[in-house]
Design an enzyme around this catalytic site. Structure first.
Site, PDB file in Angstrom:
ATOM      1  N   ASP A 150      13.172  -8.116  -0.408  1.00  0.00           N
ATOM      2  CA  ASP A 150      11.933  -7.689  -1.066  1.00  0.00           C
ATOM      3  C   ASP A 150      11.087  -8.894  -1.514  1.00  0.00           C
ATOM      4  O   ASP A 150      11.471 -10.040  -1.314  1.00  0.00           O
ATOM      5  CB  ASP A 150      12.317  -6.780  -2.255  1.00  0.00           C
ATOM      6  CG  ASP A 150      11.343  -5.635  -2.453  1.00  0.00           C
ATOM      7  OD1 ASP A 150      10.189  -5.749  -2.016  1.00  0.00           O
ATOM      8  OD2 ASP A 150      11.741  -4.621  -3.069  1.00  0.00           O
ATOM      9  N   GLU A 183       7.744  -7.187   2.653  1.00  0.00           N
ATOM     10  CA  GLU A 183       6.696  -7.986   2.006  1.00  0.00           C
ATOM     11  C   GLU A 183       5.432  -7.155   1.818  1.00  0.00           C
ATOM     12  O   GLU A 183       4.415  -7.663   1.348  1.00  0.00           O
ATOM     13  CB  GLU A 183       6.494  -9.238   2.880  1.00  0.00           C
ATOM     14  CG  GLU A 183       5.632 -10.326   2.335  1.00  0.00           C
ATOM     15  CD  GLU A 183       4.178 -10.189   2.777  1.00  0.00           C
ATOM     16  OE1 GLU A 183       3.368 -11.014   2.356  1.00  0.00           O
ATOM     17  OE2 GLU A 183       3.846  -9.248   3.530  1.00  0.00           O
ATOM     18  N   GLY A 185       3.204  -6.100   3.711  1.00  0.00           N
ATOM     19  CA  GLY A 185       2.053  -6.313   4.593  1.00  0.00           C
ATOM     20  C   GLY A 185       0.993  -7.238   4.032  1.00  0.00           C
ATOM     21  O   GLY A 185       0.042  -7.582   4.737  1.00  0.00           O
ATOM     22  N   ASP A 205       4.607   0.927  -0.943  1.00  0.00           N
ATOM     23  CA  ASP A 205       5.659   1.943  -0.865  1.00  0.00           C
ATOM     24  C   ASP A 205       5.139   3.337  -0.502  1.00  0.00           C
ATOM     25  O   ASP A 205       4.096   3.776  -0.999  1.00  0.00           O
ATOM     26  CB  ASP A 205       6.385   2.050  -2.215  1.00  0.00           C
ATOM     27  CG  ASP A 205       7.204   0.810  -2.501  1.00  0.00           C
ATOM     28  OD1 ASP A 205       7.098  -0.185  -1.761  1.00  0.00           O
ATOM     29  OD2 ASP A 205       7.971   0.846  -3.492  1.00  0.00           O
TER      30      ASP A 205
HETATM   31  C1  GLA Z   1       9.919  -2.324  -3.727  1.00  0.00           C
HETATM   32  C2  GLA Z   1      10.178  -1.909  -2.286  1.00  0.00           C
HETATM   33  C3  GLA Z   1      10.849  -0.551  -2.263  1.00  0.00           C
HETATM   34  C4  GLA Z   1      12.150  -0.597  -3.055  1.00  0.00           C
HETATM   35  C5  GLA Z   1      11.882  -1.087  -4.472  1.00  0.00           C
HETATM   36  C6  GLA Z   1      13.175  -1.356  -5.221  1.00  0.00           C
HETATM   37  O1  GLA Z   1       8.973  -1.501  -4.342  1.00  0.00           O
HETATM   38  O2  GLA Z   1       8.995  -1.883  -1.553  1.00  0.00           O
HETATM   39  O3  GLA Z   1      11.094  -0.111  -0.943  1.00  0.00           O
HETATM   40  O4  GLA Z   1      13.064  -1.447  -2.393  1.00  0.00           O
HETATM   41  O5  GLA Z   1      11.132  -2.298  -4.461  1.00  0.00           O
HETATM   42  O6  GLA Z   1      12.967  -1.866  -6.486  1.00  0.00           O
END
Ligand code: GLA
Length: 402
Positions: A150, A183, A185, A205
């Site tokens: 992440d 990342e 994008g 997300d």
């Molecule tokens: C970010 C990622 C998610 C998930 C959360 C976990 O938001 O994009 O897919 O992994 O972190 O904290």
């Protein structure tokens, strides 16, 4: 004949094939398929939950359908010991990660884990910054097969350099580990991700809704699809655009919307990481996630991502070239009314793909949700596309009589 030669031969063959299988670029020749804890369970992960999900993956037929990675997302880690080794939460994972990996492997599944390029993960757990090589060695020793990495608390790092460091660490640890770049994008990972990782998130997300946006950047299915339209050329065997994990079965969308979500992720050659509770799948969820006709489009060996072939505002037609000179076509209705499709394959002036020519050859039209042939390309396609739904078909050339 001396029996020792065949033995030596098999040994050499084994060595060649196993080192071939370990080549980084060969680890995800088709989009990875599996399950990830985040969308449904967030921080509520434990070894009990993960084991139950591994059991369900096999019992429900998901493994048979192609889903083989079980990935624990954020919150499994709590601290580092005095030597800097990362420590799993001892209450939630009392048997440790190696034992959990063994359990998962014994079921014929693969084991995935999560970390972050910053000092802290998105949920404030210890990230891998400064510990990349040590963490990679730890993961390899545990038996990890997949790492999602992440981008929270990035502390101003250059994304390409940060992901390359972890990529080098994974490549150096002599265990094949699929590397999932998360990342979002922002730093255009499609431009530099090939060779560093096997898949890269292209957006913020996903949310469990057809169309919705959130101040903090969460996106529904349709907005995510829109952001993939220009990225087709960056995907291919071993390196995929990742429009985020699946929400199918999490309750926020209608059945037709979930079919759209799953169809379009398959058209986009996206990784298919289920994000629902596999222990409690209703019939419709299971049918969607294990639709082998749609999965075959996703997993096609040509590895091409669909392009938006025709944009008529609220109606769209997407086409994905397949191996064997076939093509998958998805009619997508963004409105909340039925689209009365009356489509003449003969009228379209462009080719779906270089190899497919509906003017010169005749193709059967096979409906991938009804699982039957519904016509030929010399006839019109007359069908109702449900509100927020799709009609997804596969065109296969009818061989001329010899
Ligand atoms: C970010 C990622 C998610 C998930 C959360 C976990 O938001 O994009 O897919 O992994 O972190 O904290």
């Amino acid at each position: 004949m001396n029996a020792k030669y065949p033995l030596i031969f098999s040994f050499v063959l084994l060595l060649t094939t196993s080192s071939y299988a370990q080549k980084f670029e060969d680890l995800a020749r088709t989009p990875p398929m599996g399950w990830n804890s985040w969308n449904k369970f967030g921080c509520n992960v434990s070894e009990k939950l993960i084991k139950e999900m591994a059991d369900a993956m096999v019992e429900t037929g998901m493994l048979k359908a192609g889903y083989n990675y079980i990935v624990i997302d954020d919150c499994w880690q709590v601290a580092r010991d005095s030597l800097g080794n990362i420590l799993p939460d001892p209450e939630r994972f009392p048997s440790g990660m190696k034992a959990l990996a063994n359990y998962i492997h014994a079921k014929g599944l693969k084991f995935g884990i999560y970390s972050c390029a910053g000092s802290l993960t998105c949920q404030g757990r210890p990230g891998s910054r400064g510990y990349q090589f040590q963490d990679a060695r730890t993961y390899a020793a545990w038996g990890v097969d997949y790492l999602k990495y992440d981008w929270c608390s990035d502390e101003g790092q250059n994304p390409k350099a940060a992901y390359k460091t972890m990529s080098d660490a994974l490549k150096g640890c002599k265990r094949p580990i699929v590397f999932s770049i998360c990342e979002w994008g922002d730093g255009k990972p499609w431009e530099w991700g090939n060779g560093i990782g096997h898949l890269w998130r292209t957006t913020a997300d996903i949310r469990d809704c057809y169309q919705c946006t959130f101040d903090w950047g969460g996106l529904g299915v349709v907005d995510i699809i829109d952001k993939q339209a220009e990225l087709q050329k960056f995907a291919g065997p071993g390196h995929w655009n990742d429009p985020d994990m699946l929400e199918v079965g999490n309750g926020g969308m209608t059945e037709d919307e979930y079919k759209t979500h799953f169809s379009m992720w398959s058209m986009l050659a996206a990784p298919l990481m289920a994000g629902n509770d596999l222990r409690k799948m209703d019939k419709s969820t299971k049918e969607i996630l294990t639709n082998s006709d749609v999965i075959a489009v996703n997993q096609d060996s040509l590895g091409q991502q669909a392009t938006k072939f025709m944009d008529m505002g609220e109606y769209e037609i997407w086409a994905k070239p397949l191996s064997n000179k076939e093509v998958a076509v998805c009619f997508m209705n963004r409105t909340n009314q039925v689209w009365k499709l009356d489509y003449s394959w003969q009228k379209q002036t462009m080719y779906f793909a270089t190899e497919v020519n509906v003017h010169k050859k005749v193709y059967t039209v096979y409906d991938l949700w009804e699982h039957k042939t519904i016509g030929k390309t010399k006839e019109k396609l007359v069908k109702e596309v449900p509100a927020h739904g799709v009609v997804m078909v596969r065109l296969s050339q009818i061989k001329p009589a010899q």
